[in-house]
Design a protein around this motif. Structure first.
Motif, mmCIF file in Angstrom:
data_model
loop_
_atom_site.group_PDB
_atom_site.id
_atom_site.type_symbol
_atom_site.label_atom_id
_atom_site.label_comp_id
_atom_site.label_asym_id
_atom_site.label_seq_id
_atom_site.Cartn_x
_atom_site.Cartn_y
_atom_site.Cartn_z
ATOM 1 N N THR A 75 21.782 -28.828 -22.168
ATOM 2 C CA THR A 75 22.506 -27.498 -21.801
ATOM 3 C C THR A 75 23.042 -26.606 -22.954
ATOM 4 O OG1 THR A 75 22.900 -28.377 -19.522
ATOM 5 C CG2 THR A 75 24.397 -26.435 -20.269
ATOM 6 N N HIS A 76 22.696 -25.441 -23.006
ATOM 7 C CA HIS A 76 23.412 -24.719 -24.061
ATOM 8 C C HIS A 76 23.931 -23.415 -23.307
ATOM 9 C CE1 HIS A 76 21.896 -26.808 -27.361
ATOM 10 N NE2 HIS A 76 20.688 -26.908 -26.954
ATOM 11 N N GLU A 77 24.516 -22.464 -23.984
ATOM 12 C CA GLU A 77 24.981 -21.038 -23.642
ATOM 13 C C GLU A 77 24.593 -20.148 -24.574
ATOM 14 O OE1 GLU A 77 29.280 -21.123 -23.182
ATOM 15 O OE2 GLU A 77 29.575 -21.417 -25.542
ATOM 16 N N CYS A 134 26.146 -20.145 -29.264
ATOM 17 C CA CYS A 134 26.393 -21.235 -28.292
ATOM 18 C C CYS A 134 27.743 -21.727 -28.859
ATOM 19 C CB CYS A 134 25.521 -22.173 -28.076
ATOM 20 S SG CYS A 134 25.771 -23.561 -27.112
ATOM 21 N N HIS A 139 28.410 -27.171 -31.015
ATOM 22 C CA HIS A 139 26.980 -26.361 -31.274
ATOM 23 C C HIS A 139 27.041 -25.138 -32.152
ATOM 24 C CE1 HIS A 139 25.255 -27.856 -27.392
ATOM 25 N NE2 HIS A 139 26.153 -28.771 -27.889
ATOM 26 N N MET A 144 24.292 -23.011 -34.120
ATOM 27 C CA MET A 144 23.702 -22.177 -33.067
ATOM 28 C C MET A 144 24.475 -20.528 -33.322
ATOM 29 S SD MET A 144 23.169 -24.502 -29.455
ATOM 30 C CE MET A 144 22.090 -23.367 -29.036
HETATM 31 CU CU LIG Z 1 24.317 -25.209 -27.687
#
Ligand SMILES: [Cu+2]
Length: 152
Positions: A75-77, A134, A139, A144
């Motif tokens: 999962t990432h944002e 992210c 992260h 990211m």
């Molecule tokens: Cu991420």
């Protein structure tokens, strides 16, 4: 003449299939292509371990549709941050940075999304220096982040 028509049909089918699927030549998921909102621009991105890519890093101010797919395995944002800090240089508070700390603000985000999932949102951005990040634990520090310049 008949042969030309058949050929055109085959080409059209090939184009339709390749447009309908969001995949690259290797069969993997590719950068999405969202449509620009009225009077605005489209920015398409990808998130994965450990980077974020944008198909454009300098855009005009106004409505911006961000469309992003998760090409990673976790999962990432995708959070849009307005800041004068250089890319990757926002001071950390542990494994993340505070999205409301001094010199940092967020006009919006796509939130978290799992692998292969694509999300989109429209944000109204004024001119300034932004980073798309992210901010899940560790992260940002792992790479990211991507630069986004918004000009008048
Ligand atoms: Cu991420």
């Amino acid at each position: 003449m008949r042969r030309t028509a058949v050929l055109a049909c085959v080409l059209l089918m090939a184009a339709t299939v390749s447009c309908g699927q969001d995949r690259n030549d290797a069969g993997g998921l590719a950068t999405p292509h969202g449509t620009a909102p009225p009077g605005g621009v489209a920015v398409n991105g990808t998130v994965r371990e450990w980077r974020i890519t944008l198909d454009v890093n300098k855009i005009k101010a106004g409505p911006v549709r961000f469309t992003t797919v998760n090409l990673g395995t976790i999962t990432h944002e995708f959070v849009v941050i307005r800041t004068d800090y250089a890319e990757g240089k926002i001071p950390m508070a542990g494994e993340r940075f505070n999205e409301d700390s001094e010199g940092v603000s967020s006009p919006g985000e796509l939130g978290e999304f799992e692998p292969t999932i694509a999300k989109d949102t429209i944000l109204n951005l004024s001119p300034g220096h932004y980073q798309v990040v992210c901010n899940l634990p560790g992260h940002y520090h792992s790479g990211m982040h991507a630069e986004l310049e918004v000009v008048a």
